[in-house]
Design a protein around this motif. Structure first.
Motif, PDB file in Angstrom:
ATOM      1  N   GLU A  43     -16.772  -4.220 -42.718  1.00 17.79           N
ATOM      2  CA  GLU A  43     -15.798  -3.152 -42.926  1.00 17.79           C
ATOM      3  C   GLU A  43     -16.093  -1.963 -42.016  1.00 17.79           C
ATOM      4  O   GLU A  43     -15.179  -1.350 -41.456  1.00 17.79           O
ATOM      5  CB  GLU A  43     -15.830  -2.715 -44.396  1.00 17.79           C
ATOM      6  CG  GLU A  43     -14.879  -1.593 -44.755  1.00 17.79           C
ATOM      7  CD  GLU A  43     -13.423  -1.991 -44.665  1.00 17.79           C
ATOM      8  OE1 GLU A  43     -12.562  -1.088 -44.573  1.00 17.79           O
ATOM      9  OE2 GLU A  43     -13.133  -3.213 -44.668  1.00 17.79           O
ATOM     10  N   ARG A  44     -17.374  -1.662 -41.844  1.00 16.58           N
ATOM     11  CA  ARG A  44     -17.763  -0.529 -41.006  1.00 16.58           C
ATOM     12  C   ARG A  44     -17.404  -0.765 -39.539  1.00 16.58           C
ATOM     13  O   ARG A  44     -17.072   0.185 -38.814  1.00 16.58           O
ATOM     14  CB  ARG A  44     -19.267  -0.285 -41.135  1.00 16.58           C
ATOM     15  CG  ARG A  44     -19.769   0.972 -40.475  1.00 16.58           C
ATOM     16  CD  ARG A  44     -21.265   1.114 -40.608  1.00 16.58           C
ATOM     17  NE  ARG A  44     -21.988   0.106 -39.864  1.00 16.58           N
ATOM     18  CZ  ARG A  44     -22.241   0.193 -38.553  1.00 16.58           C
ATOM     19  NH1 ARG A  44     -21.817   1.236 -37.857  1.00 16.58           N
ATOM     20  NH2 ARG A  44     -22.918  -0.763 -37.940  1.00 16.58           N
ATOM     21  N   CYS A  45     -17.466  -2.022 -39.113  1.00 18.78           N
ATOM     22  CA  CYS A  45     -17.252  -2.346 -37.697  1.00 18.78           C
ATOM     23  C   CYS A  45     -15.865  -2.930 -37.429  1.00 18.78           C
ATOM     24  O   CYS A  45     -15.621  -3.455 -36.334  1.00 18.78           O
ATOM     25  CB  CYS A  45     -18.315  -3.350 -37.226  1.00 18.78           C
ATOM     26  SG  CYS A  45     -20.006  -2.775 -37.377  1.00 18.78           S
ATOM     27  N   LYS A  46     -14.951  -2.865 -38.387  1.00 23.91           N
ATOM     28  CA  LYS A  46     -13.672  -3.571 -38.255  1.00 23.91           C
ATOM     29  C   LYS A  46     -12.817  -3.045 -37.104  1.00 23.91           C
ATOM     30  O   LYS A  46     -11.961  -3.767 -36.591  1.00 23.91           O
ATOM     31  CB  LYS A  46     -12.894  -3.492 -39.568  1.00 23.91           C
ATOM     32  CG  LYS A  46     -12.439  -2.088 -39.952  1.00 23.91           C
ATOM     33  CD  LYS A  46     -11.679  -2.110 -41.271  1.00 23.91           C
ATOM     34  CE  LYS A  46     -11.194  -0.711 -41.655  1.00 23.91           C
ATOM     35  NZ  LYS A  46     -10.461  -0.742 -42.939  1.00 23.91           N
ATOM     36  N   ASN A  47     -13.023  -1.803 -36.681  1.00 16.84           N
ATOM     37  CA  ASN A  47     -12.245  -1.269 -35.570  1.00 16.84           C
ATOM     38  C   ASN A  47     -12.773  -1.706 -34.212  1.00 16.84           C
ATOM     39  O   ASN A  47     -12.075  -1.558 -33.198  1.00 16.84           O
ATOM     40  CB  ASN A  47     -12.218   0.262 -35.637  1.00 16.84           C
ATOM     41  CG  ASN A  47     -11.479   0.783 -36.854  1.00 16.84           C
ATOM     42  OD1 ASN A  47     -10.537   0.154 -37.323  1.00 16.84           O
ATOM     43  ND2 ASN A  47     -11.921   1.921 -37.368  1.00 16.84           N
ATOM     44  N   ASP A  48     -14.004  -2.246 -34.191  1.00 14.26           N
ATOM     45  CA  ASP A  48     -14.621  -2.643 -32.924  1.00 14.26           C
ATOM     46  C   ASP A  48     -14.730  -4.151 -32.759  1.00 14.26           C
ATOM     47  O   ASP A  48     -14.832  -4.647 -31.639  1.00 14.26           O
ATOM     48  CB  ASP A  48     -16.032  -2.042 -32.811  1.00 14.26           C
ATOM     49  CG  ASP A  48     -16.021  -0.529 -32.900  1.00 14.26           C
ATOM     50  OD1 ASP A  48     -15.105   0.080 -32.309  1.00 14.26           O
ATOM     51  OD2 ASP A  48     -16.905   0.035 -33.559  1.00 14.26           O
ATOM     52  N   SER A  49     -14.726  -4.895 -33.861  1.00 18.61           N
ATOM     53  CA  SER A  49     -14.961  -6.328 -33.791  1.00 18.61           C
ATOM     54  C   SER A  49     -14.078  -7.063 -34.783  1.00 18.61           C
ATOM     55  O   SER A  49     -13.627  -6.497 -35.786  1.00 18.61           O
ATOM     56  CB  SER A  49     -16.434  -6.657 -34.094  1.00 18.61           C
ATOM     57  OG  SER A  49     -17.306  -5.958 -33.232  1.00 18.61           O
ATOM     58  N   VAL A  50     -13.844  -8.343 -34.482  1.00 15.32           N
ATOM     59  CA  VAL A  50     -13.123  -9.226 -35.396  1.00 15.32           C
ATOM     60  C   VAL A  50     -14.078 -10.332 -35.821  1.00 15.32           C
ATOM     61  O   VAL A  50     -14.721 -10.982 -34.978  1.00 15.32           O
ATOM     62  CB  VAL A  50     -11.874  -9.836 -34.726  1.00 15.32           C
ATOM     63  CG1 VAL A  50     -11.190 -10.819 -35.666  1.00 15.32           C
ATOM     64  CG2 VAL A  50     -10.914  -8.739 -34.310  1.00 15.32           C
TER      65      VAL A  50
END
Length: 200
Positions: free
Chosen positions: A161-168
């Protein structure tokens, strides 16, 4: 509890290197980490005076096997043993005493692996021990005292959730039981024994 633990028993092992959040040891591709948890005595063991403690943590790295009785003078303990006691000391990467909580175990063994997994590294955590040693409690726990597996899954989804804007991320899961050297798929009712194959 180990990370990629070898099959051989620990014999006076030295603490191994381990990846930290700031650096990774390229000279050791496995980064094996061995931790030991000493479970509390059960009520039956406390009541039955025939039981005695056979392991005792010396500190957070060393475990004493077959510790000498604290209240017996060394001179008396040595009689008939050639001046020696059976006490042996073994070093591990981490030793947890019988007061350690589930959160202590998770924080001290597994928490820092979650970011590595999310960055594409492989990680394996498993518990090994005799029946009644506390493997299921340590790994799964219960509703009020979740174990390492539950805490790791919570942390994993929080990291995603923390990295959802950078990774899929794509998540798949298997749930296997290894018992008496037989592997079964716990997601399949009445699973047949599975074959173990090496991944090329």
């Amino acid at each position: 509890m180990t990370h990629q633990r070898p099959k051989t028993a620990p014999a006076r092992v030295q603490p191994s290197s381990r990846p930290s959040s700031s650096s990774q040891d390229d000279s050791n591709p496995n980064n094996i980490f061995v931790a030991v948890r000493v479970r509390p005595e059960s009520e039956a063991e406390v009541r039955d005076k025939r039981y005695r403690t056979v392991v005792r943590p010396l500190d957070d790295r060393v475990l004493i096997f077959d510790p000498s009785t604290e209240y017996t003078p060394r001179s008396q303990r040595s009689i008939g043993s050639g001046g020696r006691t059976r006490e042996q000391r073994f070093a591990f990467d981490r030793v947890f005493d019988n007061l350690a909580s589930q959160q202590d175990i998770y924080e001290g063994t597994t928490r820092e692996l979650v970011p590595f997994v999310c960055n594409g590294f492989n990680a394996t955590v498993f518990a090994y021990g005799a029946t009644g040693a506390g493997k299921t409690h340590t790994m799964i726990g219960n509703d009020t005292c979740p174990g390492v597996m539950v805490l790791t899954m919570q942390a994993l989804f929080e990291e995603i959730e923390r990295c959802k804007n950078d990774s899929v991320y794509r998540i798949s899961m298997s749930y296997l039981e290894i018992y008496n050297e037989t592997i079964r798929d716990l997601f399949v009712e009445n699973s047949r024994a599975l074959e173990l194959r090496e991944d090329p």
